[in-house]
Scaffold this active site. Structure first.
Site, PDB file in Angstrom:
ATOM      1  N   HIS A  52       0.814  -1.218   0.000  1.00 17.47           N
ATOM      2  CA  HIS A  52       0.000   0.000   0.000  1.00 17.47           C
ATOM      3  C   HIS A  52       0.848   1.268   0.000  1.00 17.47           C
ATOM      4  CE1 HIS A  52       0.919   0.631   4.276  1.00 17.47           C
ATOM      5  NE2 HIS A  52       0.730  -0.671   4.423  1.00 17.47           N
ATOM      6  N   ASP A  53       0.380   2.269  -0.729  1.00 15.30           N
ATOM      7  CA  ASP A  53       0.974   3.618  -0.762  1.00 15.30           C
ATOM      8  C   ASP A  53       2.353   3.657  -1.412  1.00 15.30           C
ATOM      9  OD1 ASP A  53      -1.103   5.142   0.945  1.00 15.30           O
ATOM     10  OD2 ASP A  53      -0.558   3.456   2.220  1.00 15.30           O
ATOM     11  N   GLY A  66       4.945  -1.364   2.465  1.00 17.45           N
ATOM     12  CA  GLY A  66       4.134  -0.168   2.314  1.00 17.45           C
ATOM     13  C   GLY A  66       4.959   1.107   2.300  1.00 17.45           C
TER      14      GLY A  66
END
Length: 273
Positions: free
Chosen positions: A129-130, A147
């Site tokens: 994520h991100d 992440g």
């Protein structure tokens, strides 16, 4: 086109499951058993192979290929994530996603995990994520990005390498297979093993058409930054003194002005070879 009905502009296999309202560009192909959830955008000329999955919030630029059993936009692997939060994944044009790749959506409301244009994610690679991946980056088979990892343009990450969350990797880095990265990797370098710098990525620089003058300055900047003391202090000093003139040397030095995880350091006997 919306809703996933087959016409002259796009080809959708009858067994594919495409939610109502999905935006599908001209010439897109969606293979058998593929799943496309609501609130997805598929650019012109995209190809989804059999059993590829696009979760809600995914945006594909034109000519993106997603191979079988890949899942784009899945839930972040974060125990504290609120799954009702709206976020997504955005993938630039011409990027190729091979088999069994996973790319998680962002943890910020309205945010995106960002993948650049003309990237290649080889089979089994993962971007958490991100993450933010620059244009023409390549992740070999089995690469794992935690992440919030950022990866610069033209960087190659070797097979089964793993990168700790929040690490930054600069542009045109060559990261060896099976490497274990827990620190930031400045631009234009070759890095192996555990945060171990072994020199400049000369092959990558020449392939990009970087000038001989810039390569000479990058060699000098590399020696200067790692000569003694803290690399960030040495880089800041060189920039303040305008010691180097080329744009590439400036970008190498400016990388040291950010980050919180510290910087990969060289094998002393190899720097400057």
């Amino acid at each position: 086109m919306e809703n996933g009905g087959e016409n002259a502009e796009s080809k959708i296999h009858p067994s594919a499951v495409v939610a109502a309202g999905v935006r599908i560009g001209a010439g897109a192909v969606i293979g058998p058993g593929a799943v496309v959830e609501a609130d997805v955008t598929i650019g012109a000329g995209c190809r989804l192979s059999a059993h590829a999955i696009l979760r809600s919030g995914t945006i594909l630029g034109d000519r993106v290929e997603v191979d079988s059993f890949s899942v784009i936009g899945g839930l972040p692997q974060d125990l504290h994530f609120d799954r009702t939060l709206s976020s997504g994944v955005r993938i630039g044009g011409g990027t190729v996603i091979r088999e069994s790749v996973t790319i998680s959506r962002a943890t910020r409301a309205g945010g995106y995990t960002e993948i650049g244009s003309e990237c290649l994610f080889m089979a089994g690679s993962h971007a958490g994520h991100d993450c933010r991946i620059g244009d023409k980056a390549i992740l070999a088979n089995g690469v794992l990005l935690g992440g919030h990892v950022s990866v610069g343009a033209h960087t190659f990450i070797g097979g089964a390498a793993a990168v700790h969350q929040f690490c930054r990797i600069g542009e045109s880095v060559m990261l060896a297979g099976h490497a274990s990265i827990t620190m930031d990797l400045p631009s234009f370098l070759i890095v192996v093993d555990r945060n171990d710098v072994v020199g400049l990525n000369l092959v990558g620089l020449r392939r990009r058409g970087v000038s001989r003058e810039a390569i000479i300055e990058l060699k000098e900047a590399l020696r200067h930054v790692y000569a003694e003391g803290k690399p960030a202090d040495r880089a800041g000093q060189a920039m303040a003194e305008n010691r180097f003139r080329t744009e590439e040397a400036g970008r190498f030095l400016s990388f040291f002005g950010e980050g919180k995880r510290g910087f990969a350091r060289p094998r002393r006997e190899r720097v400057g070879e």
